[in-house]
Design a protein around this motif. Structure first.
Motif, PDB file in Angstrom:
ATOM      1  N   VAL A 237     -25.404 -11.789 -61.547  1.00 25.52           N
ATOM      2  CA  VAL A 237     -26.611 -11.155 -61.306  1.00 25.52           C
ATOM      3  C   VAL A 237     -27.357 -10.274 -62.412  1.00 25.52           C
ATOM      4  CG1 VAL A 237     -25.696  -8.889 -60.306  1.00 25.52           C
ATOM      5  CG2 VAL A 237     -27.819 -10.039 -59.278  1.00 25.52           C
ATOM      6  N   LEU A 238     -26.476  -9.726 -63.079  1.00 23.29           N
ATOM      7  CA  LEU A 238     -27.118  -8.667 -64.347  1.00 23.29           C
ATOM      8  C   LEU A 238     -27.924  -9.790 -65.200  1.00 23.29           C
ATOM      9  CD1 LEU A 238     -24.151  -6.420 -64.780  1.00 23.29           C
ATOM     10  CD2 LEU A 238     -26.540  -6.010 -63.408  1.00 23.29           C
ATOM     11  N   PRO A 239     -27.280 -10.788 -65.881  1.00 24.09           N
ATOM     12  CA  PRO A 239     -28.240 -11.436 -66.937  1.00 24.09           C
ATOM     13  C   PRO A 239     -29.035 -12.659 -66.507  1.00 24.09           C
ATOM     14  CG  PRO A 239     -26.101 -12.376 -66.955  1.00 24.09           C
ATOM     15  CD  PRO A 239     -25.966 -10.990 -66.059  1.00 24.09           C
ATOM     16  N   SER A 240     -28.899 -12.671 -65.133  1.00 28.36           N
ATOM     17  CA  SER A 240     -30.071 -13.672 -64.366  1.00 28.36           C
ATOM     18  C   SER A 240     -31.135 -12.835 -63.887  1.00 28.36           C
ATOM     19  CB  SER A 240     -29.309 -14.527 -63.392  1.00 28.36           C
ATOM     20  OG  SER A 240     -28.718 -13.971 -62.496  1.00 28.36           O
ATOM     21  N   THR A 241     -31.088 -11.804 -63.274  1.00 26.48           N
ATOM     22  CA  THR A 241     -32.338 -11.281 -62.768  1.00 26.48           C
ATOM     23  C   THR A 241     -32.478  -9.754 -63.412  1.00 26.48           C
ATOM     24  OG1 THR A 241     -30.839 -10.442 -60.809  1.00 26.48           O
ATOM     25  CG2 THR A 241     -31.563 -12.747 -60.747  1.00 26.48           C
ATOM     26  N   ALA A 242     -31.628  -9.060 -63.710  1.00 28.23           N
ATOM     27  CA  ALA A 242     -31.770  -7.582 -64.154  1.00 28.23           C
ATOM     28  C   ALA A 242     -33.227  -7.513 -64.807  1.00 28.23           C
ATOM     29  CB  ALA A 242     -30.554  -6.906 -64.667  1.00 28.23           C
ATOM     30  N   VAL A 243     -33.376  -8.025 -65.934  1.00 28.86           N
ATOM     31  CA  VAL A 243     -34.732  -7.732 -66.583  1.00 28.86           C
ATOM     32  C   VAL A 243     -35.846  -8.045 -65.851  1.00 28.86           C
ATOM     33  CG1 VAL A 243     -36.155  -8.393 -68.654  1.00 28.86           C
ATOM     34  CG2 VAL A 243     -33.335  -8.108 -68.718  1.00 28.86           C
ATOM     35  N   LEU A 244     -35.984  -9.285 -65.010  1.00 26.63           N
ATOM     36  CA  LEU A 244     -37.091  -9.775 -64.264  1.00 26.63           C
ATOM     37  C   LEU A 244     -37.179  -8.774 -63.187  1.00 26.63           C
ATOM     38  CD1 LEU A 244     -36.454 -13.349 -63.883  1.00 26.63           C
ATOM     39  CD2 LEU A 244     -38.183 -12.304 -65.471  1.00 26.63           C
ATOM     40  N   TYR A 245     -36.054  -7.883 -62.647  1.00 32.04           N
ATOM     41  CA  TYR A 245     -35.963  -7.036 -61.356  1.00 32.04           C
ATOM     42  C   TYR A 245     -36.599  -5.686 -61.971  1.00 32.04           C
ATOM     43  CZ  TYR A 245     -33.839  -3.904 -58.086  1.00 32.04           C
ATOM     44  OH  TYR A 245     -33.829  -2.791 -57.077  1.00 32.04           O
TER      45      TYR A 245
END
Length: 415
Positions: A237-245
């Motif tokens: 979940v961290l590399p896949s969505t964190a920045v976008l989140y």
């Protein structure tokens, strides 16, 4: 009698620390800009960018799933040193390819190549198993975690600064770091696997299904591998969505994201370098594993529920304490296989990570897209992090049940 071996072992660990550190610096520098570059290629649409970034993660993970056991078996046959150096060289050339990408599909090809060549982390685990006695492996695996932490302190922060100048610049800097790593390793990285402990390469063991058979060779190993898969799935979940989140929920720019990721790295470094060894020695592997996963689940819950950026920051040091768990889990698993199988084990674990990374990006990015989309009945952008918290709890329950006494005694008290 043992005094000559200790300096040699420590020197080897220092070499592998530097190798992983430079790799992490290179990877860390592109973290703040790769999702934004994808978003730019799709016209700035956040939901569409999440879907496409999920495809990027899936492609990378598929290559890891296929090629990690191949690289693990190759390291059991040819040694760890050539696998590490070749993979680092491949990564450096791949960063150049992505720096030149004129469109989204060229960038995707770069991620596919990256998935094929990114083997140094798993081979580093086999390297540690080669040169470290079982009772000291948790601390040594913590050293690798510390390298990750240092890389995340400097890498994302530097990537955020360079990305503010140009989104392509971190790729060029990462390429330089990776290729410098090859030169460094060529001169200072010794081989860790003696020739008399090497085994013939076999495609039967080098494919993903063959590699995963090793994890079923012992009931305790199978249970721990299941826990390893669940917590790695949560981590995706961290590399896949964190920045976008962070961009979507808090309006953070590239620089702010880089600073936050640097904070993650500092917290991780403190835990891995200073807390893993004493806590594992005090609690033993089983309790240390449970404690670390408890903090991991709590950190994810804070990330998902935090209404503001400052509250999100509270979860950073709590999440970092998750780092207590992984070295304990890795140590228990390395004790259950023979020295000639350490490369296969690390390849199999990398395959589990690849499988988690194959499933995770789609699961988490689609969850994110659904809960922020126009048709969402419930606007819950933190839903992916709450799902990750549940996965960590499931992994903790499985590991705790699997390692019930007296089974755990065979792992923690014998080598």
């Amino acid at each position: 009698m043992n005094s000559p071996a200790k300096p040699h072992r420590q020197a080897a660990l220092n070499f592998i620390f530097v190798t992983v550190l430079i790799d992490m610096l290179a990877f860390g520098m592109i973290i703040p800009v790769l999702p934004i570059l994808v978003q730019n290629f799709v016209g700035g649409n956040a939901a569409q960018a999440a879907e496409m970034y999920g495809l990027f993660g899936t492609a990378w993970a598929l290559m890891q799933l296929i090629f990690s056991p191949v690289q693990g078996s190759l390291s059991d046959h040819f040694g760890r040193r050539p696998v590490i150096l070749i993979s680092c060289a491949g990564l450096g050339l791949d960063f150049i390819l992505m720096a030149l990408a004129p469109n989204l599909w060229w960038l995707l090809v770069g991620r596919v190549i990256s998935g094929i060549t990114a083997a140094s982390f798993s081979t580093a685990g086999a390297y540690i198993s080669d040169v470290t006695p079982p009772e000291k492996r948790a601390a040594s695996f913590g050293l690798i975690g510390a390298a990750f932490g240092v890389g995340f302190v400097l890498g994302p922060a530097l990537g955020g600064v360079l990305g503010a100048i140009s989104p392509r610049l971190p790729f060029w800097a990462s390429a330089a770091m990776a290729l410098i790593n090859v030169c460094w390793g060529w001169f200072v990285l010794p081989e860790s696997l003696p020739k008399d402990k090497r085994v013939a390469f076999s495609w039967k063991n080098a494919n993903p299904l063959g590699a995963l058979k090793l994890l079923r060779s012992h009931p305790l190993l199978a249970g721990l591998a299941g826990s390893y898969f669940l917590i790695n799935l949560a981590h995706v979940v961290l590399p896949s969505t964190a920045v976008l989140y962070m961009h979507f929920r808090y309006g953070w720019n590239t620089r702010a994201v880089g600073v936050m990721l640097a904070g993650v790295g500092i917290s991780s470094l403190i835990v891995q370098a200073f807390l893993v060894k004493p806590l594992v020695k005090w609690l033993k592997e089983r309790r240390a594993l449970a404690l670390g996963l408890t903090f991991g689940a709590a950190g994810f819950a804070i990330y998902g529920l935090a209404p503001t950026g400052p509250i999100f920051w509270i979860g950073v040091p709590i999440m970092a304490l998750w780092g207590i768990a992984t070295p304990s889990l890795q140590t228990m698993m390395t004790r259950l296989v023979q020295p000639t199988e350490q490369g296969r084990l690390q390849g199999a674990l990398a395959s589990l990570m690849g499988l988690a990374s194959l499933i995770g990006p789609t699961v988490f990015t689609q969850t994110f897209a659904v809960f922020i989309g126009e048709r969402a009945d419930l606007k819950l952008p933190g839903a992916p992090f709450l799902l990750a918290a549940l996965l960590v709890i499931a992994g903790m329950a499985l590991a705790w049940r699997t390692t019930q006494p007296p089974a755990i005694a065979a792992v923690t008290e014998s080598a």
